[in-house]
Design a protein around this motif. Structure first.
Motif, short mmCIF file in Angstrom:
data_model
loop_
_atom_site.label_atom_id
_atom_site.label_comp_id
_atom_site.label_asym_id
_atom_site.label_seq_id
_atom_site.Cartn_x
_atom_site.Cartn_y
_atom_site.Cartn_z
N LEU A 22 0.85 -1.19 0.00
CA LEU A 22 0.00 0.00 0.00
C LEU A 22 0.88 1.24 0.00
O LEU A 22 1.77 1.38 0.84
CB LEU A 22 -0.91 0.01 1.23
N LEU A 23 0.63 2.14 -0.94
CA LEU A 23 1.32 3.43 -1.00
C LEU A 23 0.39 4.51 -0.49
O LEU A 23 -0.74 4.64 -0.96
CB LEU A 23 1.74 3.75 -2.44
N ILE A 24 0.86 5.30 0.47
CA ILE A 24 0.11 6.45 0.98
C ILE A 24 0.79 7.71 0.47
O ILE A 24 1.94 8.00 0.82
CB ILE A 24 0.07 6.47 2.52
N THR A 25 0.10 8.47 -0.39
CA THR A 25 0.65 9.75 -0.83
C THR A 25 0.32 10.80 0.24
O THR A 25 -0.75 10.78 0.83
CB THR A 25 0.06 10.19 -2.18
N GLY A 26 1.27 11.69 0.49
CA GLY A 26 1.08 12.65 1.56
C GLY A 26 1.10 11.99 2.93
O GLY A 26 0.40 12.42 3.85
N HIS A 27 1.94 10.96 3.07
CA HIS A 27 1.91 10.17 4.30
C HIS A 27 2.45 10.93 5.50
O HIS A 27 2.23 10.53 6.64
CB HIS A 27 2.74 8.89 4.12
N GLY A 28 3.14 12.05 5.28
CA GLY A 28 3.70 12.81 6.38
C GLY A 28 2.71 13.73 7.07
O GLY A 28 3.01 14.28 8.14
N GLY A 29 1.50 13.91 6.49
CA GLY A 29 0.51 14.78 7.09
C GLY A 29 -0.24 14.11 8.23
O GLY A 29 0.00 12.95 8.58
N LEU A 30 -1.19 14.84 8.82
CA LEU A 30 -1.93 14.33 9.96
C LEU A 30 -2.65 13.03 9.65
O LEU A 30 -2.48 12.02 10.34
CB LEU A 30 -2.95 15.39 10.42
N ILE A 31 -3.46 13.01 8.59
CA ILE A 31 -4.20 11.80 8.25
C ILE A 31 -3.23 10.70 7.82
O ILE A 31 -3.40 9.53 8.18
CB ILE A 31 -5.23 12.10 7.15
N GLY A 32 -2.21 11.07 7.06
CA GLY A 32 -1.24 10.09 6.63
C GLY A 32 -0.57 9.37 7.79
O GLY A 32 -0.37 8.16 7.75
N GLN A 33 -0.24 10.11 8.84
CA GLN A 33 0.41 9.50 9.99
C GLN A 33 -0.54 8.60 10.78
O GLN A 33 -0.14 7.55 11.31
CB GLN A 33 1.00 10.58 10.89
N ILE A 34 -1.80 8.99 10.87
CA ILE A 34 -2.79 8.13 11.53
C ILE A 34 -2.90 6.80 10.79
O ILE A 34 -2.90 5.72 11.40
CB ILE A 34 -4.16 8.83 11.58
N LEU A 35 -2.95 6.87 9.46
CA LEU A 35 -3.07 5.65 8.66
C LEU A 35 -1.78 4.85 8.69
O LEU A 35 -1.81 3.61 8.69
CB LEU A 35 -3.45 6.01 7.23
N TRP A 36 -0.63 5.53 8.69
CA TRP A 36 0.65 4.84 8.71
C TRP A 36 0.76 3.97 9.95
O TRP A 36 1.23 2.83 9.88
CB TRP A 36 1.78 5.87 8.66
N ARG A 37 0.31 4.49 11.08
CA ARG A 37 0.36 3.71 12.32
C ARG A 37 -0.72 2.63 12.35
O ARG A 37 -0.50 1.54 12.88
CB ARG A 37 0.17 4.64 13.53
#
Length: 246
Positions: A6-21
């Motif tokens: 899974l690739l998350i674009t904009g993973h460094g933002g607020l939502i991206g970090q929630i999903l990354w974890r």
């Protein structure tokens, strides 16, 4: 069996970090963000408005199955040129790269601003709740260039599904707060999407058998004016939070 990629674009933002974890238990995660100074593990730096940079990232992730597309200018008052380059052209670049590299599904982070003008027009824009429960069957009524950009993203998603079979779920996300505390103004309490409801909604959007859909993404707030019945019925979204009882 290896976890799907899974690739998350904009993973460094607020939502991206929630999903990354929150998605690491299901997927082998990769990220792309313009704010990265250099490659860091499974995360890459790229400007999504540059098609060559986007393609280069996709080439580095063989057998990529899923994309969560968050990247773009996040400002609700973004100017037209930024929306055009970062949100419209950028989204097209992501979808084209996904198509070319055999991605199965994209979850696109759309926005409540696609229909924000149901809350009124200037000077009363966003000063009252919508008088009706807004469903995805209501015509779009963007409240600015940002809303137009997200509506264009939904149109791109639909085109790539119809022409190429690239599956998409577009989520018109409400208010995701850094401290996850909705104790603010009445509009925030109506539009709040808690971190755990966000994570549940994205998980179910990735794993559903529904091939194309647009859903609103808010928690089960007592005073919400965005309809989540479709997401509950079609993909089993069961929000756990309500801003009025948080």
């Amino acid at each position: 069996m290896a976890d799907p990629k899974l690739l998350i674009t904009g993973h460094g933002g607020l939502i991206g970090q929630i999903l990354w974890r929150g998605l690491a238990d299901l997927f082998e995660l990769y990220g792309v963000d313009i704010c990265l100074k250099e490659k860091n593990g499974n995360a890459f730096r790229a400007d999504i408005s540059n098609a060559e940079q986007v393609t280069a990232v996709f080439k580095k992730i063989p057998d990529l199955a899923y994309v969560v597309h968050l990247a773009g200018d996040p400002r609700a008052d973004a100017d037209w040129q930024s929306v055009l380059m970062n949100n419209i052209a950028g989204t097209k670049n992501v979808y084209e790269a996904a198509r070319a590299h055999g991605v199965k599904r994209v979850v696109f982070a759309s926005s409540n601003h696609v229909t924000g003008a149901y809350e009124g027009f200037p000077p009363s824009l966003h000063t009252r709740q919508s008088p009706v429960l807004i469903t995805t069957r209501h015509p779009i009524r963007p409240d600015g260039y940002y809303g137009i950009g997200k509506a264009a993203g939904e149109a791109i998603a639909r085109l790539y599904y119809d022409l190429h079979g690239l599956e998409s779920v577009c989520l018109r996300i409400g208010s995701v707060l850094r401290d996850d505390d909705p104790a603010g103004d009445a509009r925030t309490q109506s539009l709040w999407l808690s971190h755990r409801d966000l994570l549940q909604l994205v998980r179910k959007s990735l794993l559903t058998e529904v091939r194309f859909a647009i859903y609103y993404g808010v928690s089960n707030n007592r005073n919400r004016f965005l309809d989540i019945a479709d997401a509950m019925a079609k993909i089993g979204y069961q929000p756990e939070d309500d801003a009025s009882t948080h």
